[in-house]
Design an enzyme around this catalytic site. Structure first.
Site, PDB file in Angstrom:
ATOM      1  N   HIS A  26       0.528  -1.607   0.031  1.00 26.96           N
ATOM      2  CA  HIS A  26      -0.421  -0.156   0.110  1.00 26.96           C
ATOM      3  C   HIS A  26       0.565   1.321  -0.094  1.00 26.96           C
ATOM      4  CE1 HIS A  26       0.870   1.310   4.278  1.00 26.96           C
ATOM      5  NE2 HIS A  26       0.685  -0.204   4.245  1.00 26.96           N
ATOM      6  N   GLU A 138      -0.768  -7.622   6.553  1.00 23.05           N
ATOM      7  CA  GLU A 138       0.030  -8.025   6.757  1.00 23.05           C
ATOM      8  C   GLU A 138       0.825  -8.106   8.097  1.00 23.05           C
ATOM      9  OE1 GLU A 138       3.496  -4.631   7.532  1.00 23.05           O
ATOM     10  OE2 GLU A 138       1.953  -3.655   6.673  1.00 23.05           O
TER      11      GLU A 138
END
Length: 173
Positions: A26, A138
């Site tokens: 991201h 994550e």
């Protein structure tokens, strides 16, 4: 030892039976800015399910330009993302179909101003399918930035994304 470039030749599988996987992290999230200054900032509830910063959106725009100019966008069959605001924003910004035109494009990938982005709606037209999968996250941890909203909230903000691989429950481990 020779240079590590890939040399064309026989492999385990013929190239036409192989898929190429590209991994994209991201863009910059609001939590990253303060967390880089002071790691304890990641514990702040202010950064719950953090969205992208203006710099993060600039990074998304730059990557999109590269993906389009290189012809990669035309070869992407599927995008898989985690169900967190910053990853959804990154995925639709890079791989989405550009500006959304109501009643022409079908459902938008992202509605206008999703996650306080200040961005217009993003089209699903000429975009690869996007799936949100829980296992792409994550971290599952104590940091509010790694916790997420309910899937129904995301379905409203990202109507053309498939959330069938994301748990309906809010996971706060």
């Amino acid at each position: 030892m020779q240079d590590m470039d890939i040399i064309p030749g026989p492999g385990l599988f013929p190239a036409h039976r192989c898929k190429t996987i590209h991994v994209v992290r991201h863009a910059q999230g609001v939590h990253n800015v303060e967390g880089d200054k002071n790691y304890k900032a990641y514990l702040s509830p202010e950064y719950f399910d953090a969205e992208l910063t203006p710099l993060g959106w600039q990074q998304v725009d730059n990557l999109r330009k590269h993906v389009v100019a290189s012809g990669l966008l035309e070869r992407v069959d599927l995008v898989i993302t985690s169900p967190l605001m910053r990853t959804l924003q990154t995925a639709v910004g890079v791989f989405g179909g550009g500006s959304y035109t109501d009643r022409v494009d079908g459902l938008p990938l992202m509605v206008a101003n999703a996650g306080n982005s200040g961005r217009g709606a993003i089209s699903s037209f000429n975009s690869p399918p996007i799936i949100a999968a829980e296992l792409c996250r994550e971290h599952f941890g104590v940091h509010p930035c790694d916790q997420r909203r309910s899937i129904s909230d995301y379905q409203f903000l990202f109507p053309a994304i498939d959330f069938s691989l994301a748990s309906q429950e809010i996971l706060l481990y």
